[in-house]
Motif scaffolding. Structure first.
Motif, mmCIF file in Angstrom:
data_model
loop_
_atom_site.group_PDB
_atom_site.id
_atom_site.type_symbol
_atom_site.label_atom_id
_atom_site.label_comp_id
_atom_site.label_asym_id
_atom_site.label_seq_id
_atom_site.Cartn_x
_atom_site.Cartn_y
_atom_site.Cartn_z
ATOM 1 N N THR A 58 0.830 -1.207 0.000
ATOM 2 C CA THR A 58 0.000 0.000 0.000
ATOM 3 C C THR A 58 0.862 1.254 0.000
ATOM 4 N N GLU A 61 2.152 1.757 -3.500
ATOM 5 C CA GLU A 61 1.097 2.200 -4.405
ATOM 6 C C GLU A 61 0.762 3.671 -4.170
ATOM 7 N N GLN A 64 3.559 5.831 -5.582
ATOM 8 C CA GLN A 64 3.471 5.884 -7.033
ATOM 9 C C GLN A 64 2.332 6.823 -7.463
#
Length: 70
Positions: A58, A61, A64
């Motif tokens: 997580t 992500e 990103q």
């Protein structure tokens, strides 16, 4: 698995490791339901490892998503 080891994994390796840990945790729960495990603390460690892996996934992500939003 230590946090430093987890950080060294790629995203695909994290996903594979999560799947592996969940499968092994499930088999441990089934085995424990049938007859008590010799070391029931392994159930706790399995759950915590899955949580650590998911947290790192997580985090990556979100990192990103923040980079693409800028």
């Amino acid at each position: 698995m230590k946090n430093a080891d987890i950080r060294a994994l790629s995203v695909e390796e994290l996903k594979n490791q999560i799947k592996t840990e969940q499968t092994s945790g499930q088999s441990l729960r089934f085995a424990h339901a049938i007859s008590p495990l010799e070391n029931p603390i392994r159930l706790k460690h399995s759950r915590k490892n899955v949580a650590r892996l998911k947290t790192e996934l997580t985090r990556r992500e979100n990192e990103q998503a923040n980079q693409t939003a800028k």
